[in-house]
Write a protein that holds these residues in place. Structure first.
Motif, short mmCIF file in Angstrom:
data_model
loop_
_atom_site.label_atom_id
_atom_site.label_comp_id
_atom_site.label_asym_id
_atom_site.label_seq_id
_atom_site.Cartn_x
_atom_site.Cartn_y
_atom_site.Cartn_z
N GLN A 97 17.32 -23.07 5.43
CA GLN A 97 16.53 -21.84 5.47
C GLN A 97 15.40 -21.85 4.44
O GLN A 97 14.63 -20.90 4.39
CB GLN A 97 17.43 -20.63 5.22
CG GLN A 97 18.55 -20.45 6.23
CD GLN A 97 18.05 -20.01 7.60
OE1 GLN A 97 17.02 -19.33 7.70
NE2 GLN A 97 18.76 -20.38 8.65
N SER A 98 15.32 -22.89 3.64
CA SER A 98 14.34 -22.94 2.56
C SER A 98 14.00 -24.40 2.24
O SER A 98 14.72 -25.32 2.65
CB SER A 98 14.88 -22.26 1.30
OG SER A 98 15.98 -23.01 0.78
N VAL A 99 12.93 -24.59 1.48
CA VAL A 99 12.56 -25.93 1.04
C VAL A 99 13.65 -26.49 0.13
O VAL A 99 14.00 -27.69 0.22
CB VAL A 99 11.20 -25.90 0.30
CG1 VAL A 99 10.90 -27.26 -0.33
CG2 VAL A 99 10.08 -25.49 1.26
N GLU A 100 14.21 -25.66 -0.72
CA GLU A 100 15.28 -26.11 -1.61
C GLU A 100 16.46 -26.67 -0.81
O GLU A 100 17.00 -27.74 -1.13
CB GLU A 100 15.75 -24.96 -2.51
CG GLU A 100 16.86 -25.36 -3.48
CD GLU A 100 17.34 -24.20 -4.32
OE1 GLU A 100 18.11 -24.43 -5.27
OE2 GLU A 100 16.94 -23.05 -4.04
N GLN A 101 16.86 -25.96 0.23
CA GLN A 101 17.97 -26.44 1.06
C GLN A 101 17.60 -27.71 1.81
O GLN A 101 18.43 -28.60 2.00
CB GLN A 101 18.39 -25.35 2.04
CG GLN A 101 19.05 -24.16 1.38
CD GLN A 101 19.42 -23.06 2.39
OE1 GLN A 101 19.20 -23.20 3.59
NE2 GLN A 101 19.98 -21.96 1.88
N ARG A 159 10.89 -23.05 12.68
CA ARG A 159 11.16 -22.30 11.45
C ARG A 159 10.15 -22.71 10.39
O ARG A 159 10.01 -23.89 10.06
CB ARG A 159 12.58 -22.59 10.96
CG ARG A 159 12.92 -21.86 9.65
CD ARG A 159 14.36 -22.10 9.27
NE ARG A 159 15.26 -21.47 10.24
CZ ARG A 159 16.38 -22.02 10.71
NH1 ARG A 159 16.74 -23.23 10.31
NH2 ARG A 159 17.13 -21.37 11.57
N LEU A 199 8.91 -22.95 6.66
CA LEU A 199 9.50 -22.96 5.33
C LEU A 199 8.48 -22.77 4.21
O LEU A 199 8.78 -22.15 3.20
CB LEU A 199 10.25 -24.28 5.08
CG LEU A 199 11.45 -24.58 5.99
CD1 LEU A 199 12.17 -25.83 5.51
CD2 LEU A 199 12.40 -23.40 6.06
N ALA A 200 7.28 -23.33 4.36
CA ALA A 200 6.30 -23.25 3.27
C ALA A 200 4.92 -23.62 3.79
O ALA A 200 4.78 -24.25 4.85
CB ALA A 200 6.70 -24.19 2.13
N THR A 260 4.95 -16.20 3.31
CA THR A 260 5.54 -17.53 3.21
C THR A 260 5.14 -18.17 1.89
O THR A 260 3.96 -18.20 1.55
CB THR A 260 5.09 -18.42 4.38
OG1 THR A 260 5.46 -17.80 5.61
CG2 THR A 260 5.73 -19.80 4.30
N ALA A 264 7.95 -22.91 -3.76
CA ALA A 264 9.26 -23.24 -3.19
C ALA A 264 9.98 -24.35 -3.95
O ALA A 264 11.08 -24.74 -3.56
CB ALA A 264 9.10 -23.64 -1.73
#
Length: 337
Positions: A151-155, A233, A235-236, A249, A255
């Motif tokens: 769900q994110s760049v980190e993930q 999706r 993300l960034a 975003t 991110a």
């Protein structure tokens, strides 16, 4: 091919004197006999060379700008498509044109990348061109297939580091912005993701939508309708600041990827030796056109943001882009298609 000193480099060195547009250093040795002096410009139609095929986003956006230049300056700015060589064929044509302001080049990120990607270019952007202005930017966005469990760049980074070499990213081909965006991410985020090149942005996007690859560092104009329809999706965004098109975003830097910055950008360049008063007239007209709220709204509807500058600022920006992508190309071992 001419051997004169670089007008673009002169602009960079003169940046501390910015504001004095009349001090743009451009030799006059290539100007045709009887070339215009300080006076009227333009007095006849101007060729606006777009080094990519007709009908694509680059062509569409350039025609919007060219139409406004025609209105403001009273002569047609005729868009002429000269595709091939990732922009090299059109650039060579303009590099060898008369330095009289009547043949101009839409310069792009491709020209900054070509300097390191293609070893035998028939022109040199610093030596053979005078910068006029940057024009617009288009966001590069990181999108994934919606069923990828992030769900994110980190993930995404965590998943990529847990499974090295498994995740894939699509691109429009070796050396393009969608490829470089992935290579920059791979380097700065310290992840092992595999590049899958396609013959253009459209087939790359089809592959992502079909679930054949995991992600893409896509042009915003290509990805936006699929993001809106939840087929991808988001993300960034790759720019250093948030995009007006995707204001909620985060940037890649926000991110968690410090130093990440990539956009697709366009600028205007003229042959080396173009008289300074012509460069000044074009620059000031573009500043007015691109500063118009109605024009900005029209460009934003095409996912583009106005990005006018002085010639000196454009020269500096181009030089930074050329160096940055040379480093990325070298580290990643990228070769032209």
């Amino acid at each position: 091919m001419k051997t004169m000193q670089s007008p673009m480099r002169r602009c960079v060195l003169a940046a501390g004197l910015a504001g004095a547009l009349g001090m743009i250093a451009a030799p006059f040795s290539r100007a045709a006999d009887g070339a215009v002096g300080a006076g009227q410009y333009p007095t006849r139609p101007v060729r606006f060379v777009v080094p990519f095929a007709a009908g694509g986003p680059t062509d569409t956006l350039t025609r919007i700008i060219a139409a406004r230049l025609s209105d403001e300056l009273g002569q047609p700015f005729v868009v002429e498509n000269k595709p091939g060589g990732s922009g090299a064929i059109g650039a060579e044509l303009v590099a060898n044109a008369a330095a009289d302001g009547y043949t101009l080049l839409l310069s792009t990120i491709h020209h900054a990348v070509n300097a390191s990607l293609q070893s035998k270019l028939p022109y040199n952007m610093e030596r053979d061109f005078t910068p006029v202005s940057s024009l617009i930017t288009l966001p590069i966005v990181l999108v994934t297939r919606p069923d990828l469990p992030v769900q994110s760049v980190e993930q995404l980074i965590q998943l990529a580091q847990a499974e090295p070499g498994k995740l894939t990213f699509a691109s429009s081909g070796n050396g393009g912005g969608t490829h470089l965006g992935g290579e920059l991410f791979r380097s700065l985020a310290n992840v092992d993701i595999r590049h899958i090149p396609y013959a253009g942005s459209a087939p790359a996007m089809v592959a992502l939508l079909g679930g054949h690859v995991d992600m893409m560092f896509a042009d915003g104009i290509t990805a936006q309708p699929h993001i809106a329809a939840a087929r991808l999706r988001l993300l960034a965004v790759g720019a250093s600041k948030r995009s007006a098109l995707f204001p909620d975003t985060p940037t890649m830097q926000e991110a968690g990827v410090p130093g990440y910055e990539i956009t697709t950008w366009f600028g205007l360049s003229a042959p080396a030796g173009t008289p300074p008063f012509i460069v000044q007239r074009l620059n000031q007209t573009l500043a007015s056109v691109l500063g118009d709220p109605a024009m900005r709204a029209r460009l934003l509807a095409q996912t583009a943001e106005a990005f006018p500058s002085t010639p000196q600022a454009y020269a500096q920006y181009y030089a930074r882009e050329e160096k940055k992508w040379a480093d990325v190309v070298k580290r990643a071992g990228i070769q032209a298609n």
